[in-house]
Design an enzyme around this catalytic site. Structure first.
Site, PDB file in Angstrom:
ATOM      1  N   TYR A 250      -1.953   1.344  10.855  1.00  0.00           N
ATOM      2  CA  TYR A 250      -2.473  -0.212  11.077  1.00  0.00           C
ATOM      3  C   TYR A 250      -3.215  -0.166  12.310  1.00  0.00           C
ATOM      4  O   TYR A 250      -4.157  -0.842  12.670  1.00  0.00           O
ATOM      5  CB  TYR A 250      -1.299  -1.244  10.936  1.00  0.00           C
ATOM      6  CG  TYR A 250      -1.014  -1.199   9.383  1.00  0.00           C
ATOM      7  CD1 TYR A 250      -1.717  -0.615   8.445  1.00  0.00           C
ATOM      8  CD2 TYR A 250       0.462  -1.516   9.207  1.00  0.00           C
ATOM      9  CE1 TYR A 250      -1.143  -0.794   6.978  1.00  0.00           C
ATOM     10  CE2 TYR A 250       0.944  -1.353   7.880  1.00  0.00           C
ATOM     11  CZ  TYR A 250       0.062  -1.090   6.798  1.00  0.00           C
ATOM     12  OH  TYR A 250       0.653  -0.919   5.599  1.00  0.00           O
TER      13      TYR A 250
ATOM     14  N   ILE B  48       1.077  -1.138  -0.145  1.00  0.00           N
ATOM     15  CA  ILE B  48       0.035  -0.058  -0.063  1.00  0.00           C
ATOM     16  C   ILE B  48       0.915   1.281  -0.101  1.00  0.00           C
ATOM     17  O   ILE B  48       2.067   1.176   0.711  1.00  0.00           O
ATOM     18  CB  ILE B  48      -0.972  -0.016   1.272  1.00  0.00           C
ATOM     19  CG1 ILE B  48      -1.811   1.427   1.212  1.00  0.00           C
ATOM     20  CG2 ILE B  48      -0.237  -0.077   2.511  1.00  0.00           C
ATOM     21  CD1 ILE B  48      -3.082   1.371   2.251  1.00  0.00           C
ATOM     22  N   ALA B  49       0.476   2.339  -0.540  1.00  0.00           N
ATOM     23  CA  ALA B  49       1.354   3.648  -0.749  1.00  0.00           C
ATOM     24  C   ALA B  49       0.208   4.560  -0.969  1.00  0.00           C
ATOM     25  O   ALA B  49      -0.775   4.465  -1.831  1.00  0.00           O
ATOM     26  CB  ALA B  49       2.620   3.380  -1.681  1.00  0.00           C
ATOM     27  N   VAL B  50       0.737   6.049  -0.566  1.00  0.00           N
ATOM     28  CA  VAL B  50       0.023   6.935  -0.773  1.00  0.00           C
ATOM     29  C   VAL B  50       1.044   7.894  -1.348  1.00  0.00           C
ATOM     30  O   VAL B  50       2.343   8.006  -0.652  1.00  0.00           O
ATOM     31  CB  VAL B  50      -0.633   7.791   0.490  1.00  0.00           C
ATOM     32  CG1 VAL B  50      -0.954   9.063   0.487  1.00  0.00           C
ATOM     33  CG2 VAL B  50      -1.955   6.565   0.860  1.00  0.00           C
TER      34      VAL B  50
ATOM     35  N   ASN C 288       8.811   1.989  10.681  1.00  0.00           N
ATOM     36  CA  ASN C 288       7.726   2.882   9.792  1.00  0.00           C
ATOM     37  C   ASN C 288       6.512   3.356  10.603  1.00  0.00           C
ATOM     38  O   ASN C 288       5.733   2.749  10.517  1.00  0.00           O
ATOM     39  CB  ASN C 288       7.403   1.847   8.741  1.00  0.00           C
ATOM     40  CG  ASN C 288       6.534   2.642   7.495  1.00  0.00           C
ATOM     41  OD1 ASN C 288       6.114   3.620   7.956  1.00  0.00           O
ATOM     42  ND2 ASN C 288       6.168   1.870   6.349  1.00  0.00           N
TER      43      ASN C 288
ATOM     44  N   GLU D 261       2.467  -7.361   6.749  1.00  0.00           N
ATOM     45  CA  GLU D 261       3.916  -7.034   7.665  1.00  0.00           C
ATOM     46  C   GLU D 261       4.257  -5.662   7.429  1.00  0.00           C
ATOM     47  O   GLU D 261       4.044  -5.079   6.540  1.00  0.00           O
ATOM     48  CB  GLU D 261       4.761  -8.118   6.579  1.00  0.00           C
ATOM     49  CG  GLU D 261       6.125  -8.414   7.295  1.00  0.00           C
ATOM     50  CD  GLU D 261       7.057  -9.301   6.340  1.00  0.00           C
ATOM     51  OE1 GLU D 261       6.748 -10.316   6.447  1.00  0.00           O
ATOM     52  OE2 GLU D 261       7.894  -8.825   5.864  1.00  0.00           O
TER      53      GLU D 261
HETATM   54  C1  LIG Z   1       1.722   4.444   5.362  1.00  0.00           C
HETATM   55  C2  LIG Z   1       0.837   5.505   4.549  1.00  0.00           C
HETATM   56  C3  LIG Z   1       0.198   4.660   3.310  1.00  0.00           C
HETATM   57  C4  LIG Z   1      -0.374   6.287   5.344  1.00  0.00           C
HETATM   58  O1  LIG Z   1      -1.001   6.893   4.265  1.00  0.00           O
HETATM   59  P1  LIG Z   1      -1.626   8.374   4.723  1.00  0.00           P
HETATM   60  O2  LIG Z   1      -2.912   8.552   3.831  1.00  0.00           O
HETATM   61  O3  LIG Z   1      -0.989   9.428   4.901  1.00  0.00           O
HETATM   62  O4  LIG Z   1      -2.455   7.893   6.078  1.00  0.00           O
HETATM   63  P2  LIG Z   1      -3.678   8.470   6.726  1.00  0.00           P
HETATM   64  O5  LIG Z   1      -4.010  10.012   6.534  1.00  0.00           O
HETATM   65  O6  LIG Z   1      -5.095   7.660   6.018  1.00  0.00           O
HETATM   66  O7  LIG Z   1      -3.562   8.394   8.582  1.00  0.00           O
HETATM   67  C5  LIG Z   1      -4.367   7.394   9.022  1.00  0.00           C
HETATM   68  C6  LIG Z   1      -3.796   7.563  10.362  1.00  0.00           C
HETATM   69  O8  LIG Z   1      -2.496   6.637  10.206  1.00  0.00           O
HETATM   70  C7  LIG Z   1      -1.765   7.368  11.248  1.00  0.00           C
HETATM   71  N1  LIG Z   1      -0.395   7.982  10.611  1.00  0.00           N
HETATM   72  C8  LIG Z   1      -0.457   8.457   9.110  1.00  0.00           C
HETATM   73  N2  LIG Z   1       0.652   8.916   8.984  1.00  0.00           N
HETATM   74  C9  LIG Z   1       1.564   8.926  10.174  1.00  0.00           C
HETATM   75  C10 LIG Z   1       2.634   9.485  10.407  1.00  0.00           C
HETATM   76  N3  LIG Z   1       3.529   9.934   9.536  1.00  0.00           N
HETATM   77  N4  LIG Z   1       3.110   9.399  11.708  1.00  0.00           N
HETATM   78  C11 LIG Z   1       2.450   8.658  12.644  1.00  0.00           C
HETATM   79  N5  LIG Z   1       0.948   8.282  12.514  1.00  0.00           N
HETATM   80  C12 LIG Z   1       0.612   8.366  11.147  1.00  0.00           C
HETATM   81  C13 LIG Z   1      -2.287   8.377  12.080  1.00  0.00           C
HETATM   82  O9  LIG Z   1      -3.097   7.786  13.257  1.00  0.00           O
HETATM   83  C14 LIG Z   1      -3.377   8.691  10.953  1.00  0.00           C
HETATM   84  O10 LIG Z   1      -4.745   9.036  11.650  1.00  0.00           O
HETATM   85  P3  LIG Z   1      -4.607  10.857  11.840  1.00  0.00           P
HETATM   86  O11 LIG Z   1      -4.176  11.594  10.734  1.00  0.00           O
HETATM   87  O12 LIG Z   1      -6.110  10.681  12.161  1.00  0.00           O
HETATM   88  O13 LIG Z   1      -3.812  11.183  13.260  1.00  0.00           O
HETATM   89  C15 LIG Z   1       1.760   6.222   3.775  1.00  0.00           C
HETATM   90  O14 LIG Z   1       2.587   7.178   4.742  1.00  0.00           O
HETATM   91  C16 LIG Z   1       2.852   5.663   2.768  1.00  0.00           C
HETATM   92  O15 LIG Z   1       2.435   5.448   1.449  1.00  0.00           O
HETATM   93  N6  LIG Z   1       3.878   5.570   3.355  1.00  0.00           N
HETATM   94  C17 LIG Z   1       4.850   4.928   2.277  1.00  0.00           C
HETATM   95  C18 LIG Z   1       4.626   3.552   2.145  1.00  0.00           C
HETATM   96  C19 LIG Z   1       4.390   2.493   3.083  1.00  0.00           C
HETATM   97  O16 LIG Z   1       5.292   2.829   4.219  1.00  0.00           O
HETATM   98  N7  LIG Z   1       3.535   1.612   3.180  1.00  0.00           N
HETATM   99  C20 LIG Z   1       3.308   0.558   4.146  1.00  0.00           C
HETATM  100  C21 LIG Z   1       4.154  -0.412   4.097  1.00  0.00           C
HETATM  101  S1  LIG Z   1       3.757  -1.704   5.238  1.00  0.00           S
END
Ligand SMILES: CC(C)(COP(=O)(O)OP(=O)(O)OC[C@H]1O[C@@H](n2cnc3c(N)ncnc32)[C@H](O)[C@@H]1OP(=O)(O)O)[C@@H](O)C(=O)NCCC(=O)NCCS
Length: 165
Positions: free
Chosen positions: A132, A86-88, A125, A120
């Site tokens: 999660y 998953i990635a954003v 991270n 996993e």
């Molecule tokens: C992990 C990832 C998919 C999160 O996507 P996102 O759209 O930014 O996340 P969301 O906005 O939906 O966040 C939902 C919750 O996740 C947590 N969260 C998201 N980013 C965070 C950060 N940088 N630090 C701590 N908590 C975080 C928070 O609880 C957040 O809720 P809140 O905003 O109300 O506090 C994104 O950071 C990503 O693509 N990372 C790189 C790829 C990766 O690591 N993928 C997962 C591999 S296992």
């Protein structure tokens, strides 16, 4: 930027992933992960009978051919679902898109008969772990010193699990 008068909250459309999306998915994956997967890898994963995915684009942008905002790829086999990746897009971070992609994947896994979902994650991270945990995933196992970051530091892989029923 997010505090200015002219800032607009992004809105997203989430649709099922098909083969035609895989080049854009591979591009975003390469931006967000140290080990990139080719678009061919995504196509072959997606074409496996138990796999499914979702992609997201921003709908309220003036950018022609805006880049992919996010994706999730998962599979469900005999009641057990798994998030493969998953990635954003980092420009779209923290707008709830990761949450929405995970909800879409969990709903689809449930519809396919999934009883539980596994994933996993690198225990270094923080963003992924935060996401999660907020979704109710809990640690189910650990592989110590599984990953090595750019500085050579070893981190564990956590296996996390959540009931889907
Ligand atoms: C992990 C990832 C998919 C999160 O996507 P996102 O759209 O930014 O996340 P969301 O906005 O939906 O966040 C939902 C919750 O996740 C947590 N969260 C998201 N980013 C965070 C950060 N940088 N630090 C701590 N908590 C975080 C928070 O609880 C957040 O809720 P809140 O905003 O109300 O506090 C994104 O950071 C990503 O693509 N990372 C790189 C790829 C990766 O690591 N993928 C997962 C591999 S296992």
């Amino acid at each position: 930027m997010r505090d200015t008068l002219f800032y607009r909250q992004p809105e997203f459309e989430i649709v099922p992933m098909v083969s035609d999306h895989c080049a854009a998915v591979a591009t975003l994956h390469a931006q967000r992960f140290a080990r990139a997967w080719g678009d061919g890898e995504f196509v072959s994963l997606l074409l496996q009978p138990n796999s499914f995915g979702f992609v997201a684009w921003q709908t309220n942008t003036l950018i022609f051919k805006a880049p992919l905002a996010g994706f999730v790829l998962a599979r469900e086999v005999a009641g057990e679902a798994e998030i493969l990746t998953i990635a954003v897009n980092d420009k779209m971070a923290r707008f709830g898109l990761g949450w929405r992609l995970m909800q879409a994947a969990m709903r689809e896994a449930r519809n396919r008969g999934g009883e539980a979902m596994f994933l996993e994650v690198d225990d270094g991270n923080a963003a992924a772990l935060g996401l999660y945990r907020k979704l109710g995933f809990e640690k189910a196992g650990e592989r110590p010193a599984y990953y090595t970051d750019e500085s050579g530091r070893r981190t564990s892989a956590l296996v996390m699990r959540r009931d889907l029923r």
